[in-house]
Motif scaffolding. Sequence first.
Motif, short mmCIF file in Angstrom:
data_model
loop_
_atom_site.label_atom_id
_atom_site.label_comp_id
_atom_site.label_asym_id
_atom_site.label_seq_id
_atom_site.Cartn_x
_atom_site.Cartn_y
_atom_site.Cartn_z
N VAL A 96 0.83 -1.22 0.00
CA VAL A 96 0.00 0.00 0.00
C VAL A 96 0.86 1.26 0.00
O VAL A 96 0.45 2.29 -0.55
N LEU A 97 2.04 1.17 0.58
CA LEU A 97 2.91 2.35 0.57
C LEU A 97 3.40 2.63 -0.84
O LEU A 97 3.59 3.79 -1.23
N GLN A 98 3.59 1.57 -1.62
CA GLN A 98 3.95 1.75 -3.03
C GLN A 98 2.80 2.44 -3.76
O GLN A 98 3.01 3.36 -4.55
N LEU A 99 1.57 2.00 -3.44
CA LEU A 99 0.39 2.61 -4.05
C LEU A 99 0.32 4.10 -3.68
O LEU A 99 0.00 4.95 -4.53
N ALA A 100 0.64 4.41 -2.44
CA ALA A 100 0.65 5.81 -2.01
C ALA A 100 1.66 6.60 -2.83
O ALA A 100 1.38 7.69 -3.35
N LYS A 101 2.85 6.03 -2.96
CA LYS A 101 3.93 6.69 -3.71
C LYS A 101 3.47 6.94 -5.16
O LYS A 101 3.64 8.03 -5.70
N ASP A 102 2.88 5.90 -5.77
CA ASP A 102 2.43 6.02 -7.16
C ASP A 102 1.40 7.13 -7.31
O ASP A 102 1.24 7.70 -8.38
N ASN A 103 0.68 7.40 -6.22
CA ASN A 103 -0.35 8.45 -6.28
C ASN A 103 0.14 9.77 -5.68
O ASN A 103 -0.66 10.66 -5.38
N ASP A 104 1.47 9.83 -5.45
CA ASP A 104 2.05 11.08 -4.97
C ASP A 104 1.56 11.50 -3.59
O ASP A 104 1.46 12.70 -3.30
N ILE A 105 1.25 10.54 -2.79
CA ILE A 105 0.74 10.84 -1.45
C ILE A 105 1.88 10.72 -0.45
O ILE A 105 2.61 9.74 -0.44
N LYS A 106 2.03 11.75 0.38
CA LYS A 106 3.12 11.73 1.36
C LYS A 106 2.69 10.92 2.59
O LYS A 106 1.52 10.91 2.97
N VAL A 107 3.69 10.27 3.19
CA VAL A 107 3.39 9.36 4.30
C VAL A 107 4.20 9.76 5.54
O VAL A 107 5.42 9.91 5.48
N ILE A 108 3.48 9.91 6.65
CA ILE A 108 4.15 10.14 7.94
C ILE A 108 3.94 8.89 8.79
O ILE A 108 2.80 8.46 9.02
N ALA A 109 5.04 8.27 9.23
CA ALA A 109 4.93 7.16 10.17
C ALA A 109 4.65 7.77 11.53
O ALA A 109 5.40 8.63 12.00
#
Length: 350
Positions: A96-109
């Motif tokens: 899912v983090l790859q999917l986030a990256k593909d959609n240009d979504i930033k991720v905060i752990a």
Amino acid sequence: MKKILSLLLVTVLLLGTASAFAAQKVGVAMPTNSLQRWNQDGANMKAQLEAAGYEVDLQYANNEVATQVSQVENMILNGAEVLVLASIDGSSLGTVLQLAKDNDIKVIAYDRMLTDTENVDYYATFDNYKVGTIQGKFLEEKLDLMNAEGPFNFELFAGSPDDSNARYFHGGAWDILKPYYEAGKIVVKSGQTDFETIAILGWGTDDAQARMDNLLTNYVDGTELHAVLSPNDSLALGITNSLQAAGYTLDNFPVVTGQDCDVTNTKNIILGYQAMSVFKDTRDLAAQVVLMVDAILKGEEVPVNDTETYFNGVKIIPSYLCDPVFADKDNYRELLIDSGYYTEEQLKVD
Ligand code: BGC
């Protein structure tokens, strides 16, 4: 008339801008709502993000990895622009983090590191090593390990091995205690000292209680148990339940550590069944994450205060570390009630 029309137009435009702004979505994934701390984290985050004008998709995953994966997938599909993720198993969200990256979504752990992926942008947490240090130093002082002759009988617990925080907590405490163990001043009668053996997968209170029940078979011969190193409150609760069931009373109760200042544990501190906890003011963490989300969405520099410590297995993640604080019966009132974290009523013991 013309004036009214243009006023109307301006109002419509302003409202349009406001609703476009309000429509910016932030997905917040929490591991479970069965532990008080995550409920509080979720609630604080939602309230503060909404106050800052964002729409919040807040989900709790019942400590089930598959549930969390599908919740995060849905957040992405529903248009979240930033994800704030407190994982169950830090290494399980790769797809899912790859999917986030593909959609240009930033991720905060959030609080727990997301490991073995390059698709995580920031980490917001408390200084986890310091949490362990606070516990270790407390035990050192409480038992006067520097001066007393000992030996002291300890049993050790660690947190969930799939949560990278668990190793920082344990490392911080053991770095203080290990020299005493090596010198024979601390004795672990069960012989269980390595991380994998003392770890409780999933941080469960019942599992901690069951392990403590087992450990206590080493003490039925009357050997005094002086202290139990517990990394957090959910385990401390299982440990104290076990000790109480085995007949320990305030006269011979071992020194038990904790972390989180959960309500039941704080009551145990007031009553004397738990010696201390570590207060992590989740309002501070939530406030910090709101600043980070805001900066990301406005294209501004994201505030961090540590760019060296937290390697997630692939890269170092720029982090913001909040400060954990020692809590015991002498300062809980000031820390927890005076600060408005809990009401007097919530901590009332009968
Ligand atoms: C958190 C602790 C919490 C534990 C169990 C850790 O990742 O940092 O505050 O007690 O998880 O939920």
